[in-house]
Scaffold this active site. Structure first.
Site, PDB file in Angstrom:
ATOM      1  CD  GLU A  16      -3.329  -0.645   1.727  1.00 51.47           C
ATOM      2  OE1 GLU A  16      -3.682   0.532   1.547  1.00 51.47           O
ATOM      3  OE2 GLU A  16      -4.036  -1.473   2.319  1.00 51.47           O
ATOM      4  NE  ARG A 101      -3.159  -3.159   9.946  1.00 53.09           N
ATOM      5  CZ  ARG A 101      -3.402  -2.560   8.784  1.00 53.09           C
ATOM      6  NH1 ARG A 101      -2.946  -1.336   8.554  1.00 53.09           N
ATOM      7  NH2 ARG A 101      -4.142  -3.166   7.859  1.00 53.09           N
ATOM      8  CG  ASN A 103      -5.053   1.250   6.583  1.00 55.29           C
ATOM      9  OD1 ASN A 103      -4.328   0.291   6.355  1.00 55.29           O
ATOM     10  ND2 ASN A 103      -6.099   1.551   5.811  1.00 55.29           N
ATOM     11  CG  ASN A 149      -7.757   2.415   2.871  1.00 60.35           C
ATOM     12  OD1 ASN A 149      -6.532   2.404   2.900  1.00 60.35           O
ATOM     13  ND2 ASN A 149      -8.499   1.358   3.208  1.00 60.35           N
ATOM     14  CG  ASP A 197      -7.272  -0.142  -0.062  1.00 65.46           C
ATOM     15  OD1 ASP A 197      -6.554   0.689   0.518  1.00 65.46           O
ATOM     16  OD2 ASP A 197      -7.297  -1.337   0.253  1.00 65.46           O
TER      17      ASP A 197
END
Length: 299
Positions: A16, A101, A103, A149, A197
């Site tokens: 990513e 966490r 992203n 995202n 995303d």
């Protein structure tokens, strides 16, 4: 546009956070904590820039400090120096009710850094969006997001797009360019299948998004209508950017994680030529205390 080709020989677990900066593409393999550079030779392997002992979601370059990054990593925001050493700025997700966490994350055109958090198990509404102002202050600006995202910003920094991937939606927020404060959101698009995303905006205000689970990348006009669909030979496109010397190379990461039988190109990085350019990744621009302490040269 051209047919997407494979760029590099690697297959990533969860690729990513791809960004075009300083004449090259950098990206992350989130769960392995690796910051990587894409090779100039599409038949070569990715280069290792740094490896962190915790997940690394995305980075932005720091203006005026080559080789230094601000990063969405672990449970918060940190700096990474040119030797791969880490210094924490804030860890707002320490002690959360469920394991969390960071992203995706990106700098906006006004020099701030934005990053989202999520639960490892994608617990509903556990995630947040944070803003790091130029003075180093970290603020939680949005709550109750499941899998954030983006965000992605228009060229003037007055509009922010943010995906809540688990809900299949992208929202559009007005942004005060002086303060970074967000106005009331509007629904930009709801996807019928797959999950939006990574995202980026191009020079005409179009929004590109990788669509996880569909093997596609979509481009939307500024009014939210679908302009085009790019088919990829990977089921889980994850991050994307527009780069190359002229800004007209669409680079897309993908992931193998969660696939019972990954195909040969799942986890690959793809490249295709497009007709509308984008801009290089914006830099985080620290001032005052942040510039003097957090991003000081400690060698």
């Amino acid at each position: 546009m051209t047919t997407p080709t494979v760029h590099g020989t690697d297959r990533l677990e969860l690729g990513e956070g791809i960004r075009w900066t300083d004449g090259r593409a950098v990206l992350t393999d989130i769960l392995s904590g690796r910051l990587l550079s894409a090779p100039d030779d599409p038949a070569a392997s990715l280069g290792l820039i740094a490896r962190l002992p915790f997940p690394l979601g995305a980075v932005a370059p720091v203006e005026g400090r080559p080789g230094r990054w601000i990063a969405a990593a672990g449970t918060g925001i940190c700096r990474i120096d040119d030797a791969g050493r880490v210094e924490w700025i804030a860890r707002p997700e320490d002690g959360a009710p469920v394991p969390m966490r960071m992203n995706d994350g990106v700098a906006d055109p006004h020099g701030r850094f934005w990053a989202g958090s999520m639960a490892y198990e994608a617990t509903e509404d556990a995630g947040s969006l944070y803003r790091v102002d130029r003075d180093g202050r970290v603020t939680r600006v949005l709550r109750d997001i499941t899998v954030p995202n983006g965000p992605a910003f228009t060229a003037d920094g007055t509009v922010m797009y943010l995906a809540d991937s688990a809900r299949g939606i992208i929202r559009r927020y007005p942004v005060d360019p002086d303060t970074g404060d967000l106005g009331e959101p509007g629904l930009f698009v709801t996807l019928g299948s797959g999950s939006p995303d990574g995202m980026t905006a191009d020079a005409e205000g179009g929004l590109w998004t990788a669509v996880w689970g569909t093997g596609q990348v979509h481009r939307y006009h500024p009014d939210g209508t679908l302009d085009r669909v790019v088919e990829l030979a990977a089921v889980q496109p994850a991050g994307l950017c527009l780069g190359g010397p002229d800004g007209r190379t669409l680079l897309v990461t993908s992931a193998r994680i969660g696939l019972p039988e990954p195909g040969p190109l799942d986890g690959a990085v793809f490249a295709a030529r497009v007709d509308i350019p984008g801009a290089p990744a914006a830099s985080y621009r620290p001032v005052g205390t942040a510039d003097a302490t957090i991003f000081a040269d400690t060698r």
